[in-house]
Design a protein around this motif. Structure first.
Motif, PDB file in Angstrom:
ATOM      1  N   SER A 137       0.844  -1.192   0.000  1.00 13.65           N
ATOM      2  CA  SER A 137       0.000   0.000   0.000  1.00 13.65           C
ATOM      3  C   SER A 137       0.875   1.236   0.000  1.00 13.65           C
ATOM      4  N   VAL A 146       3.468   8.583  -6.918  1.00 13.83           N
ATOM      5  CA  VAL A 146       2.299   7.931  -7.521  1.00 13.83           C
ATOM      6  C   VAL A 146       2.705   7.200  -8.798  1.00 13.83           C
ATOM      7  N   GLY A 150       2.764   3.125  -9.462  1.00  9.45           N
ATOM      8  CA  GLY A 150       1.926   2.641 -10.549  1.00  9.45           C
ATOM      9  C   GLY A 150       2.688   1.831 -11.577  1.00  9.45           C
ATOM     10  N   VAL A 156      -2.068  -2.342  -9.641  1.00 11.25           N
ATOM     11  CA  VAL A 156      -2.170  -1.159  -8.789  1.00 11.25           C
ATOM     12  C   VAL A 156      -3.457  -0.404  -9.086  1.00 11.25           C
ATOM     13  N   THR A 159      -4.191   4.342 -10.525  1.00 15.54           N
ATOM     14  CA  THR A 159      -3.027   4.856 -11.239  1.00 15.54           C
ATOM     15  C   THR A 159      -3.521   5.761 -12.363  1.00 15.54           C
ATOM     16  N   GLU A 166      -5.387  -2.292 -14.177  1.00 12.28           N
ATOM     17  CA  GLU A 166      -5.415  -1.170 -13.250  1.00 12.28           C
ATOM     18  C   GLU A 166      -6.832  -0.874 -12.761  1.00 12.28           C
ATOM     19  N   GLN A 246      -2.953   3.976  -2.722  1.00 16.27           N
ATOM     20  CA  GLN A 246      -2.709   3.003  -3.790  1.00 16.27           C
ATOM     21  C   GLN A 246      -2.493   1.613  -3.206  1.00 16.27           C
TER      22      GLN A 246
END
Length: 306
Positions: A137, A146, A150, A156, A159, A166, A246
């Motif tokens: 996480s 970010v 990603g 993930v 993203t 995704e 994320q």
């Protein structure tokens, strides 16, 4: 794990797994002092009072810390403090590795530490745990981070990319709900922060100890892909102080891609030795603990002396 790894440029990385469980008090104090030393290069002293900076042994029992120091004088220059979370899904639990806080001495941010700070520990834990996919996480408002998460992990969400890999799954949602319910303290988010389950955005996130990490969009480090920067600008309210949560996985294809994409050629041999050491510890430690009849290891008890 307690693994040392020499990296190019005259630096050494050391990875401490759950130091609160096994380190002596003076060693633990020195480790926390090193982390605070690196943080002081970026933030005013005393601004961070949550997580590993508090020096709480219970918190450090669930931490994995990567510390980079100069080889010649052992001066700490960068660290990554990760947290192991046991996330309750109701019918079962899942261990999630929270990517945590990364700090680098501002004068050394071009030294190529990112492959150590953003993926090395995850790869070692993956191999040490029998190559079973590892959930990770990440909570951030920084576009550069970010984008790194990603592109560096599998499955993930969310993203800037929009492919089938995704998309948000039910397991993503269950993990996120449990993390926000039980583990906000890990990333310094207060109980008054909201959570948008559709976008995985934490609203008003900087009220639980991480206040001084709040950035404006202009000051947040950008990703080289402008799509990622636009994604963060559109999804996050930087004036209010939003973060994106994320969730993704480190698996074998991702680990092999990491070897080929991120690791400098001159460090491949050292990394292979570190992976071998992690696997050996996993295999050898239970045998050593079983053979030691003088000390207690978990449920193993020393042999009674007549």
């Amino acid at each position: 794990m307690d693994i040392r790894l020499d990296i190019p440029g005259g630096y050494r990385a050391r990875i401490f797994e759950r130091p609160g469980l096994w380190m002596q008090s003076d060693e633990l104090d020195n480790l926390v002092a090193d982390l605070r030393h690196v943080a002081s290069k970026t933030l005013p002293a005393g601004d961070l009072m949550y997580g590993v900076f508090a020096g709480d042994r219970d918190r450090l029992e669930h931490s994995v810390i990567t510390l980079i120091s100069r080889r010649d004088d052992a001066t700490p220059v960068a660290f990554n403090a990760l947290a192991l979370m046991n996330v309750d899904l109701g019918h079962r639990s899942e261990e999630v590795l929270h990517l945590g806080l990364v700090m680098v001495d501002p004068g050394l941010r071009s030294q190529g530490f990112s492959w150590v700070l953003y993926g090395l520990t995850c790869v070692l834990i993956l191999f040490r745990n029998g190559m079973r996919p590892l959930w990770v996480s990440n909570v951030t408002q920084v576009p550069a981070v970010v984008g790194l998460v990603g592109q560096g992990f599998a499955r993930v969400f969310p993203t800037a990319q929009t492919g089938p890999q995704e998309r948000r799954s039910l397991l993503h949602l269950q993990l996120a709900r449990s993390i926000m319910r039980h583990h906000r303290h890990v990333f310094g988010v207060g109980p008054d922060a909201g959570f948008d389950e559709d976008r995985f955005v934490i609203t008003n996130a900087y009220t639980g100890g991480s206040d001084h990490l709040k950035k404006s969009f202009e000051n947040a480090p950008k990703h080289r892909d402008q799509i990622v920067n636009e994604f963060c600008k559109d999804q996050l309210d930087y004036d209010r102080g939003d973060d994106v949560l994320q969730l993704g996985q480190m698996d074998m294809p991702t680990a092999l891609s990491y070897f080929g994409r991120e690791v400098p050629r001159g460090s491949l041999a050292a990394l292979a030795l570190a992976v071998g050491a992690a696997v050996l510890q996993r295999l050898a430690m239970p045998l050593w603990q079983w053979a030691d009849t003088r000390r207690t290891f978990g449920i193993l008890r020393p042999r009674e002396q007549k």
